[in-house]
Write a protein that holds these residues in place. Structure first.
Motif, PDB file in Angstrom:
ATOM      1  N   LEU A  97       6.459  12.707  -4.341  1.00 40.61           N
ATOM      2  CA  LEU A  97       7.042  13.865  -3.652  1.00 40.61           C
ATOM      3  C   LEU A  97       6.792  13.821  -2.154  1.00 40.61           C
ATOM      4  CD1 LEU A  97       6.111  16.769  -6.114  1.00 40.61           C
ATOM      5  CD2 LEU A  97       8.375  15.821  -5.709  1.00 40.61           C
ATOM      6  N   SER A  98       5.600  13.391  -1.765  1.00 39.41           N
ATOM      7  CA  SER A  98       5.227  13.424  -0.359  1.00 39.41           C
ATOM      8  C   SER A  98       5.797  12.261   0.439  1.00 39.41           C
ATOM      9  CB  SER A  98       3.701  13.439  -0.231  1.00 39.41           C
ATOM     10  OG  SER A  98       3.310  13.429   1.120  1.00 39.41           O
ATOM     11  N   GLU A  99       5.838  11.073  -0.173  1.00 36.09           N
ATOM     12  CA  GLU A  99       6.136   9.872   0.597  1.00 36.09           C
ATOM     13  C   GLU A  99       7.470   9.216   0.272  1.00 36.09           C
ATOM     14  OE1 GLU A  99       3.949   8.632   3.026  1.00 36.09           O
ATOM     15  OE2 GLU A  99       3.010  10.582   2.687  1.00 36.09           O
ATOM     16  N   LEU A 100       7.978   9.397  -0.928  1.00 32.24           N
ATOM     17  CA  LEU A 100       9.115   8.596  -1.367  1.00 32.24           C
ATOM     18  C   LEU A 100      10.359   9.402  -1.712  1.00 32.24           C
ATOM     19  CD1 LEU A 100       7.088   6.201  -3.703  1.00 32.24           C
ATOM     20  CD2 LEU A 100       7.796   5.755  -1.349  1.00 32.24           C
ATOM     21  N   SER A 172       0.293  14.931   2.350  1.00 36.02           N
ATOM     22  CA  SER A 172       1.153  15.330   3.477  1.00 36.02           C
ATOM     23  C   SER A 172       0.339  15.619   4.730  1.00 36.02           C
ATOM     24  CB  SER A 172       1.969  16.566   3.096  1.00 36.02           C
ATOM     25  OG  SER A 172       2.828  16.297   2.008  1.00 36.02           O
ATOM     26  N   ALA A 173      -0.940  15.983   4.556  1.00 33.49           N
ATOM     27  CA  ALA A 173      -1.779  16.318   5.705  1.00 33.49           C
ATOM     28  C   ALA A 173      -2.316  15.092   6.440  1.00 33.49           C
ATOM     29  CB  ALA A 173      -2.958  17.183   5.254  1.00 33.49           C
ATOM     30  N   VAL A 174      -2.162  13.904   5.867  1.00 32.20           N
ATOM     31  CA  VAL A 174      -2.615  12.686   6.551  1.00 32.20           C
ATOM     32  C   VAL A 174      -1.780  12.506   7.823  1.00 32.20           C
ATOM     33  CG1 VAL A 174      -2.833  10.179   6.397  1.00 32.20           C
ATOM     34  CG2 VAL A 174      -3.353  11.612   4.409  1.00 32.20           C
ATOM     35  N   PRO A 175      -2.408  12.360   8.983  1.00 37.84           N
ATOM     36  CA  PRO A 175      -1.647  12.244  10.232  1.00 37.84           C
ATOM     37  C   PRO A 175      -0.668  11.067  10.213  1.00 37.84           C
ATOM     38  CG  PRO A 175      -3.978  12.612  10.691  1.00 37.84           C
ATOM     39  CD  PRO A 175      -3.864  12.373   9.220  1.00 37.84           C
ATOM     40  N   LYS A 176       0.505  11.281  10.767  1.00 38.21           N
ATOM     41  CA  LYS A 176       1.515  10.218  10.825  1.00 38.21           C
ATOM     42  C   LYS A 176       1.043   9.039  11.657  1.00 38.21           C
ATOM     43  CE  LYS A 176       5.593  13.135  10.109  1.00 38.21           C
ATOM     44  NZ  LYS A 176       6.904  13.583  10.684  1.00 38.21           N
ATOM     45  N   THR A 177       0.137   9.292  12.596  1.00 42.13           N
ATOM     46  CA  THR A 177      -0.357   8.198  13.443  1.00 42.13           C
ATOM     47  C   THR A 177      -1.063   7.131  12.613  1.00 42.13           C
ATOM     48  OG1 THR A 177      -2.335   9.535  13.881  1.00 42.13           O
ATOM     49  CG2 THR A 177      -0.571   9.605  15.511  1.00 42.13           C
ATOM     50  N   LYS A 179      -0.245   6.183   9.547  1.00 42.58           N
ATOM     51  CA  LYS A 179       0.790   5.364   8.927  1.00 42.58           C
ATOM     52  C   LYS A 179       1.490   4.491   9.972  1.00 42.58           C
ATOM     53  CE  LYS A 179       1.534   9.416   6.042  1.00 42.58           C
ATOM     54  NZ  LYS A 179       2.491  10.475   5.648  1.00 42.58           N
ATOM     55  N   GLU A 180       1.766   5.068  11.140  1.00 40.52           N
ATOM     56  CA  GLU A 180       2.441   4.307  12.187  1.00 40.52           C
ATOM     57  C   GLU A 180       1.570   3.153  12.673  1.00 40.52           C
ATOM     58  OE1 GLU A 180       3.181   7.353  14.987  1.00 40.52           O
ATOM     59  OE2 GLU A 180       4.915   8.196  13.918  1.00 40.52           O
ATOM     60  N   ALA A 181       0.266   3.390  12.788  1.00 41.25           N
ATOM     61  CA  ALA A 181      -0.639   2.320  13.210  1.00 41.25           C
ATOM     62  C   ALA A 181      -0.681   1.196  12.179  1.00 41.25           C
ATOM     63  CB  ALA A 181      -2.034   2.881  13.441  1.00 41.25           C
ATOM     64  N   SER A 182      -0.698   1.564  10.897  1.00 43.76           N
ATOM     65  CA  SER A 182      -0.717   0.554   9.839  1.00 43.76           C
ATOM     66  C   SER A 182       0.564  -0.280   9.852  1.00 43.76           C
ATOM     67  CB  SER A 182      -0.890   1.224   8.477  1.00 43.76           C
ATOM     68  OG  SER A 182      -0.822   0.279   7.435  1.00 43.76           O
ATOM     69  N   LEU A 183       1.689   0.382   9.984  1.00 45.27           N
ATOM     70  CA  LEU A 183       2.964  -0.336  10.026  1.00 45.27           C
ATOM     71  C   LEU A 183       3.066  -1.209  11.271  1.00 45.27           C
ATOM     72  CD1 LEU A 183       5.303   2.569   8.849  1.00 45.27           C
ATOM     73  CD2 LEU A 183       4.640   0.550   7.514  1.00 45.27           C
ATOM     74  N   ALA A 184       2.512  -0.725  12.378  1.00 41.66           N
ATOM     75  CA  ALA A 184       2.556  -1.499  13.616  1.00 41.66           C
ATOM     76  C   ALA A 184       1.724  -2.772  13.521  1.00 41.66           C
ATOM     77  CB  ALA A 184       2.066  -0.635  14.779  1.00 41.66           C
ATOM     78  N   LEU A 185       0.694  -2.729  12.695  1.00 41.40           N
ATOM     79  CA  LEU A 185      -0.150  -3.918  12.514  1.00 41.40           C
ATOM     80  C   LEU A 185       0.435  -4.912  11.520  1.00 41.40           C
ATOM     81  CD1 LEU A 185      -3.668  -2.222  12.490  1.00 41.40           C
ATOM     82  CD2 LEU A 185      -2.721  -3.705  14.263  1.00 41.40           C
ATOM     83  N   GLY A 186       1.591  -4.590  10.941  1.00 40.07           N
ATOM     84  CA  GLY A 186       2.277  -5.531  10.065  1.00 40.07           C
ATOM     85  C   GLY A 186       2.190  -5.220   8.587  1.00 40.07           C
ATOM     86  N   ALA A 187       1.498  -4.142   8.213  1.00 44.98           N
ATOM     87  CA  ALA A 187       1.422  -3.771   6.799  1.00 44.98           C
ATOM     88  C   ALA A 187       2.768  -3.205   6.349  1.00 44.98           C
ATOM     89  CB  ALA A 187       0.319  -2.745   6.579  1.00 44.98           C
ATOM     90  N   ASN A 188       3.128  -3.490   5.098  1.00 47.77           N
ATOM     91  CA  ASN A 188       4.377  -2.923   4.585  1.00 47.77           C
ATOM     92  C   ASN A 188       4.143  -1.505   4.075  1.00 47.77           C
ATOM     93  OD1 ASN A 188       3.237  -3.117   2.004  1.00 47.77           O
ATOM     94  ND2 ASN A 188       4.163  -5.121   1.629  1.00 47.77           N
ATOM     95  N   LYS A 189       5.205  -0.883   3.558  1.00 47.42           N
ATOM     96  CA  LYS A 189       5.122   0.516   3.132  1.00 47.42           C
ATOM     97  C   LYS A 189       4.115   0.721   2.019  1.00 47.42           C
ATOM     98  CE  LYS A 189       8.614   2.039   0.783  1.00 47.42           C
ATOM     99  NZ  LYS A 189       9.980   2.517   0.438  1.00 47.42           N
ATOM    100  N   TRP A 190       4.063  -0.215   1.063  1.00 46.97           N
ATOM    101  CA  TRP A 190       3.181  -0.047  -0.091  1.00 46.97           C
ATOM    102  C   TRP A 190       1.720  -0.273   0.287  1.00 46.97           C
ATOM    103  CZ3 TRP A 190       5.513   2.496  -3.624  1.00 46.97           C
ATOM    104  CH2 TRP A 190       6.891   2.329  -3.825  1.00 46.97           C
TER     105      TRP A 190
END
Length: 295
Positions: A97-100, A172-177, A179-190
């Motif tokens: 519900l929160s992410e997908l 939902s309360a986890v800051p978007k930053t 997730k954005e930092a993880s994706l910026a480092l090359g991690a995929n969505k999962w």
């Protein structure tokens, strides 16, 4: 409105809110001390060692066996079974519900899930008798399906709204930053989901599990109807059981006033009260940790 009137209204509202809080605390304390007072009367007559270590709850026998162990084991069986079902299902549903989930699907699913909490427990117990129980009996080849497994499935359904709602809020309360930092480092969505988002939401997820467990432990009507009500030590999930709440509900209405049996019911109620209180305090502790973490 001048300043003096505003101050007077503020003081009045503060007094009202303080009094409301004190009344609530007083009611809770009064209930606990009433249970404790009557349970002390039982321990003054009975043997506390037998109460906690005996193997039978049989007030109607000549010896009058009052052991909480089979009731406590039954309660633990059904609560553990319900959490084994509800925790993974609830957390994965909250994650979806929160992410997908698309926004349209989320707006439909969330109210539907929350409506599960509005279903009366007697209706869920009835479904356990007419649907879940016979299905369990057919699958496992047993005489009837009124057992711990049946109760676990039904309590899992009842605990799901609590677990899903609180877990979804925590994720939902986890800051978007993060997730954005993880994706910026090359991690995929999962990888971001399982290695960043869910670990960051862990205090809230634990709070959801604790509060869901408290919901399962305190349920009465469902387990009374669907678990067989056999006050014996269970050996597995296919055995009939009787929980503490079901025992109180069944016996309190017919027990003679101020007898050993009467006080024994208060003693098992105190044990259940303390267990439920500790679980809810743990849930609140982890929920507060989540709020401070994201403050």
């Amino acid at each position: 409105m001048n300043a003096s009137k505003r101050e007077a209204i503020d003081r009045l509202l503060k007094m009202v809110f303080r009094a409301t809080g004190l009344v609530t605390i007083g009611l809770l304390g009064g209930i606990f001390f009433m249970l404790l007072f009557n349970s002390i009367a039982f321990f003054a007559k009975g043997n506390p060692i037998d109460f906690f270590t005996g193997s039978q709850w049989n007030p109607g026998s000549d010896a009058g066996n009052y052991s909480i162990l089979p009731l406590l084991a039954s309660t633990g069986f059904v609560a553990l079974g319900s959490m084994m079902i509800a925790v993974p299902l609830g957390i994965f549903t909250a994650t979806f519900l929160s992410e997908l989930a698309p926004d349209t699907l989320r707006t439909i699913l969330k109210p539907v899930i929350e409506m599960l909490a509005a279903i009366p427990s007697v209706a869920i117990g009835f479904l356990g008798i007419v649907l879940v129980g016979p299905a369990i009996a057919r699958v496992f080849g047993i005489q009837n399906g009124l057992n711990a497994l049946n109760g676990s499935i039904l309590l899992a359904i009842m605990a799901l709204p609590t677990i899903i709602t609180i877990s979804e809020d925590a994720i939902s309360a986890v800051p978007k930053t993060y997730k954005e930092a993880s994706l910026a480092l090359g991690a995929n969505k999962w990888a971001t989901l399982f290695q960043v988002t869910l670990p960051a939401a862990l205090p809230g997820l634990i709070a959801a599990v604790m509060l869901g467990l408290g919901r399962a432990l305190g349920e009465t009507m469902t387990v009374l109807m669907a678990t067989g009500n056999a006050a014996a030590l269970p050996k597995g999930f296919l055995d009939s059981i009787r929980t503490i709440t079901a025992t109180i509900a069944i016996e309190m209405g017919e027990v003679p006033y101020q007898t050993t049996h009467y006080f024994a019911l208060f003693a098992i109620a105190v044990v259940l009260f303390i267990i439920t209180l500790l679980i809810n305090l743990l849930g609140e502790f982890f929920a507060n940790r989540l709020r401070k973490f994201h403050a």
